[in-house]
Design a protein around this motif. Structure first.
Motif, short mmCIF file in Angstrom:
data_model
loop_
_atom_site.label_atom_id
_atom_site.label_comp_id
_atom_site.label_asym_id
_atom_site.label_seq_id
_atom_site.Cartn_x
_atom_site.Cartn_y
_atom_site.Cartn_z
N ASP A 232 0.85 -1.19 0.00
CA ASP A 232 0.00 0.00 0.00
C ASP A 232 0.88 1.24 0.00
OD1 ASP A 232 0.65 0.68 2.79
OD2 ASP A 232 -0.65 -1.00 3.32
N ALA A 233 0.28 2.38 0.12
CA ALA A 233 1.01 3.64 -0.02
C ALA A 233 2.01 3.87 1.11
CB ALA A 233 0.03 4.81 -0.08
N THR A 234 1.89 3.11 2.19
CA THR A 234 2.77 3.35 3.33
C THR A 234 3.61 2.15 3.73
OG1 THR A 234 0.98 2.82 4.88
CG2 THR A 234 1.26 5.14 4.27
N GLY A 235 3.62 1.10 2.90
CA GLY A 235 4.48 -0.04 3.21
C GLY A 235 3.95 -1.36 2.68
N VAL A 236 4.40 -2.45 3.34
CA VAL A 236 4.01 -3.78 2.90
C VAL A 236 3.54 -4.62 4.08
CG1 VAL A 236 5.67 -3.77 0.99
CG2 VAL A 236 6.33 -4.75 3.18
N GLY A 247 8.39 3.97 2.84
CA GLY A 247 8.00 4.94 1.82
C GLY A 247 8.34 4.48 0.42
N THR A 248 9.14 3.40 0.30
CA THR A 248 9.57 2.90 -1.00
C THR A 248 9.57 1.39 -0.98
OG1 THR A 248 11.07 4.81 -1.19
CG2 THR A 248 11.38 3.00 -2.75
N VAL A 249 8.85 0.78 -1.93
CA VAL A 249 8.83 -0.67 -2.10
C VAL A 249 9.24 -0.97 -3.53
CG1 VAL A 249 7.44 -2.78 -2.04
CG2 VAL A 249 6.99 -0.93 -0.40
N ILE A 250 10.27 -1.81 -3.69
CA ILE A 250 10.80 -2.13 -5.03
C ILE A 250 10.60 -3.62 -5.28
CG2 ILE A 250 12.79 -2.04 -6.56
CD1 ILE A 250 13.99 0.07 -4.64
N TRP A 251 9.88 -3.95 -6.34
CA TRP A 251 9.58 -5.34 -6.68
C TRP A 251 10.62 -5.86 -7.68
CZ3 TRP A 251 6.53 -9.03 -4.80
CH2 TRP A 251 6.29 -10.17 -5.59
N THR A 252 11.27 -6.98 -7.35
CA THR A 252 12.31 -7.53 -8.24
C THR A 252 12.13 -9.03 -8.46
OG1 THR A 252 13.89 -8.12 -6.49
CG2 THR A 252 13.95 -5.85 -7.29
N ALA A 253 10.99 -9.57 -8.07
CA ALA A 253 10.84 -11.03 -7.97
C ALA A 253 10.41 -11.69 -9.27
CB ALA A 253 9.85 -11.38 -6.85
N GLY A 254 11.37 -11.93 -10.15
CA GLY A 254 11.13 -12.80 -11.30
C GLY A 254 10.79 -12.12 -12.60
N ALA A 255 10.94 -12.87 -13.70
CA ALA A 255 10.66 -12.37 -15.05
C ALA A 255 9.96 -13.44 -15.85
CB ALA A 255 11.96 -11.96 -15.74
N ARG A 256 9.28 -13.02 -16.90
CA ARG A 256 8.62 -13.93 -17.84
C ARG A 256 8.95 -13.50 -19.25
NH1 ARG A 256 8.26 -15.99 -13.69
NH2 ARG A 256 6.49 -17.00 -12.65
N ALA A 257 9.04 -14.45 -20.15
CA ALA A 257 9.30 -14.15 -21.56
C ALA A 257 8.18 -13.28 -22.12
CB ALA A 257 9.41 -15.44 -22.35
N SER A 258 8.50 -12.53 -23.16
CA SER A 258 7.52 -11.68 -23.83
C SER A 258 6.23 -12.43 -24.12
CB SER A 258 8.11 -11.17 -25.15
OG SER A 258 7.11 -10.62 -25.98
N GLU A 259 5.12 -11.73 -24.00
CA GLU A 259 3.81 -12.34 -24.29
C GLU A 259 3.70 -12.79 -25.74
OE1 GLU A 259 0.80 -9.60 -23.14
OE2 GLU A 259 1.10 -9.91 -20.97
N LEU A 260 4.56 -12.29 -26.61
CA LEU A 260 4.51 -12.73 -28.01
C LEU A 260 4.82 -14.22 -28.15
CD1 LEU A 260 6.23 -9.73 -29.85
CD2 LEU A 260 3.80 -10.34 -29.85
N THR A 261 5.51 -14.80 -27.18
CA THR A 261 5.77 -16.24 -27.26
C THR A 261 4.48 -17.03 -27.22
OG1 THR A 261 6.05 -16.41 -24.85
CG2 THR A 261 8.04 -16.02 -26.16
N GLN A 262 3.44 -16.44 -26.62
CA GLN A 262 2.15 -17.13 -26.54
C GLN A 262 1.49 -17.29 -27.91
OE1 GLN A 262 1.05 -18.36 -23.54
NE2 GLN A 262 2.98 -17.60 -22.68
#
Length: 403
Positions: A232-236, A247-262
């Motif tokens: 939320d605006a004030t944390g996790v 005051g700052t939450v940075i999401w770095t958990a994982g990647a997926r191939a481009s949707e064009l592969t679908q």
């Protein structure tokens, strides 16, 4: 009538695919094959550096290189791929609302990957990330704006969700970046949140003691065994119910191939990557190759597969570019092979850690490893100059760039 090799994407894999195709055409003296590359901009976005400051500067122009080697650049975004008709539908970017169709004789899908954002409450609305240049620029603007806020523990706290490669590199930078904005003597808190039981779960036990030492000296802490349940605006709020005001939450958990592969009727792995053979041809399809983060590709004969990384994308691109042209021209292929695997993890002001092999045996640490990381990030991964002979020579698929 000329034939066309179509490359989708101008990232590391796409750029090198186009250059490697041009290299083979040059070698065999063929001028009746057109190489076309489609991307939103004629520039390489240096994504491995987006955890650093000044993300808007992390790009390199490609138009002059493409002109030098005879690659036609088409600005736009691929919306649809029709494998049966061998054509793609391209839409304009920005103010350009045009639609047009490009036919191909051979296709290289090099559309990269995107950050994976699961349906966590508030994640898209309140979390930042360093996945794309625009995203990293938004984070940088936000960090600078913190100085305008009233002092508080929450203002001075950054939560990094994910303690993998990107999460560690991002977290290691944050204490210094926060103090640059808030003041050198300001008390700051950087916390990594990781669902797994270890920091750097995918990095293995080899470099972990070095990582722990560096993060501890930098003042970064971590909470393990419970992921993020809501932002939320004030944390996790964590899955175990714990609350962290930030005051700052940075999401770095994982990647997926481009949707064009679908849109490619073929087998994909859990990350959306297309299964390819050793020539990077999509299994079960004629005329379609996948590379970079779009390809689930064996690097050797020992059961190892390419990571979604710049290290593998560059050579996957060279191999795909050569082999797609060889397939069209009836020339010998050069199977993709990249048995040497290295890791160079940036640990902010502390230094870095460099490992070799899939078991990640530590070879360099601290300032020595940092010097290597700097060379990788500022020299080795950048495009060649717009000199035709140099660019084509560097596109040799047998050229493996490792430390």
């Amino acid at each position: 009538m000329s034939q066309r090799i179509l490359v989708i994407g101008a990232g590391f894999a796409g750029m090198w695919s186009a250059l490697a195709s041009a290299r083979l055409l040059d070698q065999v003296g063929r001028t009746d094959v057109e190489i076309t590359l489609v991307a939103p901009e004629p520039e390489l976005h240096v994504r491995p550096r987006l955890y650093e400051q000044n993300p808007l500067g992390m790009k390199a122009p490609l138009q002059e290189i493409f002109k030098a080697v005879g690659v036609q650049f088409v600005q736009g975004k691929v919306q649809n791929i029709d494998v049966a008709r061998q054509e793609v539908n391209v839409i304009g970017v920005g103010a350009d609302t045009s639609h047009h169709t490009i036919r191909y004789d051979r296709l290289v899908l090099a559309a990269g990957s995107r950050l994976f954002c699961p349906p966590i409450a508030g994640l898209k609305e309140h979390a930042f990330n360093v996945d794309q240049i625009a995203d990293a620029a938004v984070l940088e603007t936000h960090l600078h704006s913190l100085a305008e806020r009233p002092a508080s523990v929450a203002r001075n706290t950054v939560v990094v969700a994910g303690a993998g490669f990107t999460g560690i590199e991002t977290a290691a930078e944050m204490p210094a970046r926060l103090r640059e904005v808030l003041g050198a003597d300001e008390a700051v808190t950087v916390i990594m949140v990781e669902r797994n039981a270890e920091v750097g779960p995918d990095l293995g036990p080899g470099p972990r003691p070095v990582i722990i030492e560096a993060l501890t000296e930098l003042g970064v802490t971590w909470k393990l065994g419970s992921g993020v349940a809501a932002v939320d605006a004030t944390g996790v709020t964590l899955e175990n119910g714990e609350r962290i005001d930030a005051g700052t939450v940075i999401w770095t958990a994982g990647a997926r191939a481009s949707e064009l592969t679908q849109q490619i009727p073929a087998e994909r792995d859990n990350f959306g990557r297309l299964h390819v053979d050793r020539n990077l041809k999509v299994k079960g399809l004629d005329g379609v190759f996948a590379t970079g983060d779009c390809a689930y590709a064996a690097t050797d004969d020992d059961g190892n597969y390419a990571k979604m990384s710049c290290q593998h994308a560059m050579n996957l691109g060279r191999s795909a570019g050569h082999n797609v042209a060889a397939d069209l021209l009836g020339e010998p292929s050069i199977p993709y092979s990249q048995p040497k695997y290295v890791t160079c993890l940036d640990l902010g002001p502390w230094g870095a850690v460099y490992t070799e092999g899939w078991e990640r045996e530590v070879k360099l640490v601290g300032a020595e490893a940092k010097a290597l990381k700097t060379k990788i990030n500022t020299e080795w991964i950048y495009p060649p100059s717009a000199d035709r002979a140099e660019a084509l020579a560097l596109a040799d698929p047998r050229r493996i760039v490792v430390a």
